[in-house]
Write an enzyme that holds these catalytic residues in place. Structure first.
Site, short mmCIF file in Angstrom:
data_model
loop_
_atom_site.label_atom_id
_atom_site.label_comp_id
_atom_site.label_asym_id
_atom_site.label_seq_id
_atom_site.Cartn_x
_atom_site.Cartn_y
_atom_site.Cartn_z
N GLU A 19 36.11 36.37 30.76
CA GLU A 19 36.49 35.09 31.38
C GLU A 19 35.45 34.57 32.38
O GLU A 19 35.38 33.37 32.63
CB GLU A 19 37.85 35.23 32.08
CG GLU A 19 37.82 36.26 33.22
CD GLU A 19 39.15 36.46 33.92
OE1 GLU A 19 40.10 35.73 33.63
OE2 GLU A 19 39.21 37.35 34.79
N ASP A 75 39.90 45.38 36.23
CA ASP A 75 38.52 44.90 36.10
C ASP A 75 37.47 46.00 36.28
O ASP A 75 36.31 45.83 35.90
CB ASP A 75 38.22 43.81 37.14
CG ASP A 75 39.16 42.63 37.03
OD1 ASP A 75 39.81 42.49 35.98
OD2 ASP A 75 39.26 41.85 38.00
N GLY A 87 49.14 37.68 49.30
CA GLY A 87 49.63 38.33 50.52
C GLY A 87 48.55 38.68 51.51
O GLY A 87 48.43 39.82 51.92
N HIS A 105 47.40 37.98 30.49
CA HIS A 105 48.10 39.02 31.24
C HIS A 105 48.67 40.15 30.39
O HIS A 105 49.21 41.11 30.94
CB HIS A 105 49.18 38.38 32.11
CG HIS A 105 48.58 37.61 33.24
ND1 HIS A 105 48.02 36.38 33.07
CD2 HIS A 105 48.39 37.95 34.55
CE1 HIS A 105 47.52 35.96 34.22
NE2 HIS A 105 47.73 36.89 35.13
N LEU A 106 48.51 40.06 29.07
CA LEU A 106 48.88 41.22 28.24
C LEU A 106 48.06 42.43 28.69
O LEU A 106 48.49 43.57 28.57
CB LEU A 106 48.59 40.94 26.76
CG LEU A 106 49.54 39.96 26.08
CD1 LEU A 106 49.05 39.65 24.68
CD2 LEU A 106 50.94 40.55 26.02
N GLN A 107 46.85 42.15 29.23
CA GLN A 107 45.97 43.24 29.68
C GLN A 107 46.49 43.92 30.94
O GLN A 107 46.08 45.02 31.27
CB GLN A 107 44.56 42.69 29.95
CG GLN A 107 43.86 42.23 28.71
CD GLN A 107 42.76 41.20 29.00
OE1 GLN A 107 41.60 41.54 29.05
NE2 GLN A 107 43.13 39.96 29.20
#
Ligand code: F6P
Length: 360
Positions: free
Chosen positions: A235, A140, A76, A283-285
């Site tokens: 990552e 993060d 966005g 994306h569990l995080q």
């Protein structure tokens, strides 16, 4: 102060709803002020049905809920919005429309809950006349000027729980377990969860590693009689002299998607003769209920942001320093890069625990 707006931009993080709830309650109970929610980040200003009134009823029961009742959009960017024109996809700048939207809706302030990108945009909109106030969100923990963002603690909890679970199966099968966690260019999740979960190797973007050093640690453990190892890889970690590993390239809308370094490390360890399995936590995080700490922080941030609005202090972001909520300029936020300090006591402590960062 009669009316304020609130939006949640970028990727979601646990605690967004807690901020919304605190902002709505503070605005209504303390200032008798109306609150308007903007759906799907900045997109809500230009989409039909993008604007909703938020009352006390709307925020009831959302404190422990993950996600965001307003929706989020990590593409966005109002300066580069993709739309269809004459059957063709084109990129247009709708930032002026957003500033006009804020004026049309007679908002005295717009609370922007977001990470680096969203806050950067907010700062740009301020220079066009938008009365913005930022709230630092991201798992993060890489936003400058604040010690902690909300969402980080929940992500660390999730990652630590995963390490605990991997430990038991690693030990049972005498295997090496590699866990890839999120964090983009900052290794906070890997470092905190790795130390909390008792990892043997932690690889973070701030400390480039060698595959040889990772294997050396695994070998050393086996020689000492420990037939399993836990390797936590951020990552964004990269080998010395090499590049980060991406699973998808970027374009003007999407940033490149990191992913695959865990697999790379795991494959190498297995090639050296140690049975290895790789788990990507992904994306569990980002999902699930926020921890009590994140709810506490998010509530304080939401209320403090409304107080800033009442004081007319715009182009500022609420932040946490030494346990206190303060506010700093968005200019400072956009100019500060927050990364793991490799000379910090946390790294020294971890090394003292025998944890390898793959650099020696
Ligand atoms: O910035 C938060 C974050 O979860 C990063 O840790 C991760 O690299 C990225 O977002 C993933 O984004 P997406 O949800 O677009 O895949």
């Amino acid at each position: 102060m009669k009316r304020i707006g609130i939006l949640t931009g970028g990727g979601d993080a646990p605690g967004l709803n807690a901020v919304i709830r605190a902002a709505v309650k503070t605005a209504i109970y303390v200032y008798g002020c109306e609150v308007i929610g903007i759906r799907d980040g900045y997109d809500g200003f230009v989409d039909e049905k993008g604007i909703v009134r938020l009352g006390i009823q709307d925020v009831r029961g959302i404190l422990p809920r993950g996600g965001t009742i307003l929706g989020a959009a990590n593409r966005g960017n109002p300066y580069a919005r993709k739309v269809m024109r004459d059957g063709k996809e084109v990129t247009i700048d709708v930032s002026d429309e957003i500033v006009k939207g804020i004026k049309r809706l007679e908002m005295d302030a717009l609370l922007v809950l977001g990470g680096e990108g969203t806050l950067h945009i907010a700062h740009g909109l301020f220079s066009k006349g938008a009365p913005v106030i930022g709230v630092p969100k991201t798992i993060d923990n890489d936003i400058g000027g604040t010690e902690t963002t909300f969402g980080f603690d929940t992500a660390v909890n999730t990652a630590t729980e995963a390490i605990d679970k991997l430990h038991t199966t690693a030990e049972a099968h005498h295997r090496v377990m590699v866990l890839e966690v999120m964090g983009r260019d900052a290794g906070f999740i890997a470092l905190h969860a790795g130390v909390a979960g008792g990892a043997d190797v932690i690889l973070i973007p701030e400390i480039p590693f060698t595959l040889e050093a990772v294997v050396a640690k695994v070998r050393q453990r086996v020689e000492r009689g420990y037939l399993f190892s836990i390797v936590v890889v951020s990552e964004g970690a990269k080998v010395q002299g090499g590049a980060q590993v991406f699973s998808r390239s970027g374009d003007e809308i999407y940033v490149p998607r990191l992913g695959g370094v865990g697999e790379k490390v795991g494959r190498h360890i297995e090639e050296q003769g140690y049975e290895t399995r790789v788990t990507v936590l992904g994306h569990l995080q980002r999902g699930g209920t926020p921890t009590p700490f994140d709810r506490w922080l998010a509530t304080r941030y939401g209320a403090a942001a409304v107080r800033l609005a009442a004081q007319g202090k715009f182009d500022r972001m609420v932040a946490l320093r030494a346990g206190k909520i303060i506010d700093i300029s968005l200019e400072e936020v956009t100019k500060t890069v927050k990364r793991v300090d490799v000379n910090d006591d946390a790294i020294i402590t971890a090394r003292g625990m025998g944890i390898s960062f793959g650099d020696a």
